[in-house]
Motif scaffolding. Structure first.
Motif, short mmCIF file in Angstrom:
data_model
loop_
_atom_site.label_atom_id
_atom_site.label_comp_id
_atom_site.label_asym_id
_atom_site.label_seq_id
_atom_site.Cartn_x
_atom_site.Cartn_y
_atom_site.Cartn_z
N LEU A 76 0.81 -1.23 0.00
CA LEU A 76 0.00 0.00 0.00
C LEU A 76 0.84 1.27 0.00
O LEU A 76 0.29 2.37 -0.12
CB LEU A 76 -0.93 0.00 1.22
CG LEU A 76 -2.04 -1.04 1.20
CD1 LEU A 76 -2.78 -1.05 2.52
CD2 LEU A 76 -3.00 -0.77 0.07
N LYS A 77 2.16 1.13 0.11
CA LYS A 77 3.03 2.30 0.22
C LYS A 77 2.87 3.28 -0.95
O LYS A 77 2.85 4.49 -0.76
CB LYS A 77 4.49 1.84 0.33
CG LYS A 77 5.47 2.94 0.55
CD LYS A 77 6.89 2.49 0.87
CE LYS A 77 7.28 1.22 0.18
NZ LYS A 77 8.67 0.82 0.45
N GLU A 82 -5.99 4.99 -0.10
CA GLU A 82 -6.20 3.80 0.72
C GLU A 82 -7.52 3.95 1.46
O GLU A 82 -7.90 5.04 1.86
CB GLU A 82 -5.03 3.68 1.70
CG GLU A 82 -5.09 2.49 2.60
CD GLU A 82 -3.97 2.50 3.62
OE1 GLU A 82 -4.17 1.89 4.67
OE2 GLU A 82 -2.92 3.12 3.38
N HIS A 83 -8.22 2.82 1.66
CA HIS A 83 -9.48 2.85 2.39
C HIS A 83 -9.63 1.55 3.18
O HIS A 83 -9.59 0.47 2.59
CB HIS A 83 -10.67 3.02 1.43
CG HIS A 83 -12.00 3.04 2.09
ND1 HIS A 83 -12.41 4.09 2.86
CD2 HIS A 83 -12.99 2.13 2.13
CE1 HIS A 83 -13.63 3.83 3.32
NE2 HIS A 83 -13.99 2.63 2.90
N LYS A 88 -7.97 2.01 -2.65
CA LYS A 88 -9.21 2.71 -2.99
C LYS A 88 -9.16 3.01 -4.48
O LYS A 88 -8.21 3.60 -4.98
CB LYS A 88 -9.32 4.01 -2.19
CG LYS A 88 -10.63 4.74 -2.44
CD LYS A 88 -10.76 5.95 -1.56
CE LYS A 88 -12.11 6.61 -1.82
NZ LYS A 88 -12.26 7.78 -0.98
N VAL A 89 -10.20 2.56 -5.19
CA VAL A 89 -10.27 2.74 -6.64
C VAL A 89 -11.57 3.44 -6.99
O VAL A 89 -12.53 3.40 -6.21
CB VAL A 89 -10.16 1.40 -7.39
CG1 VAL A 89 -8.81 0.75 -7.14
CG2 VAL A 89 -11.28 0.47 -6.99
N PRO A 90 -11.62 4.06 -8.18
CA PRO A 90 -12.87 4.71 -8.58
C PRO A 90 -13.99 3.68 -8.75
O PRO A 90 -13.75 2.54 -9.12
CB PRO A 90 -12.55 5.35 -9.93
CG PRO A 90 -11.07 5.38 -10.01
CD PRO A 90 -10.56 4.28 -9.14
#
Length: 94
Positions: A76-77, A82-83, A88-90
């Protein structure tokens, strides 16, 4: 033996149009195929093992060795967003 009527019937089942002037040619070719299949049927194959290949083939897979993976933090760096601990993506579907 395949007749011209058989060829017309096979063509209709296959949703193909065979011109009248080619019916004789297809009839002859079908009969040649069936004659060859008949010759193969008459061959003595006792003692011959079934095979999927005509040449000897062996798999060349490597050993499956477990290697350390990427840590959750490293994965995730570089994420743009991030979620709840994930990427986190559209939204794709509405």
């Amino acid at each position: 033996m395949v007749t011209k009527e058989d060829v017309k019937y096979i063509a209709a089942l296959s949703r193909l149009t065979v011109p009248e002037n080619e019916l004789e040619k297809f009839t002859e070719q079908f009969n040649q195929i069936l004659d060859y299949a008949d010759k193969l049927q008459k061959l003595d194959t006792k003692g011959i093992e079934p095979t999927a290949n005509v040449l000897p083939v062996s798999n060349v897979f490597r050993e499956d060795v477990a290697l350390p993976g990427v840590s959750h933090e490293d994965a995730l760096k570089n994420a743009p967003a991030e979620h709840n601990g994930g990427f986190k993506v559209p939204r794709v579907l509405e």
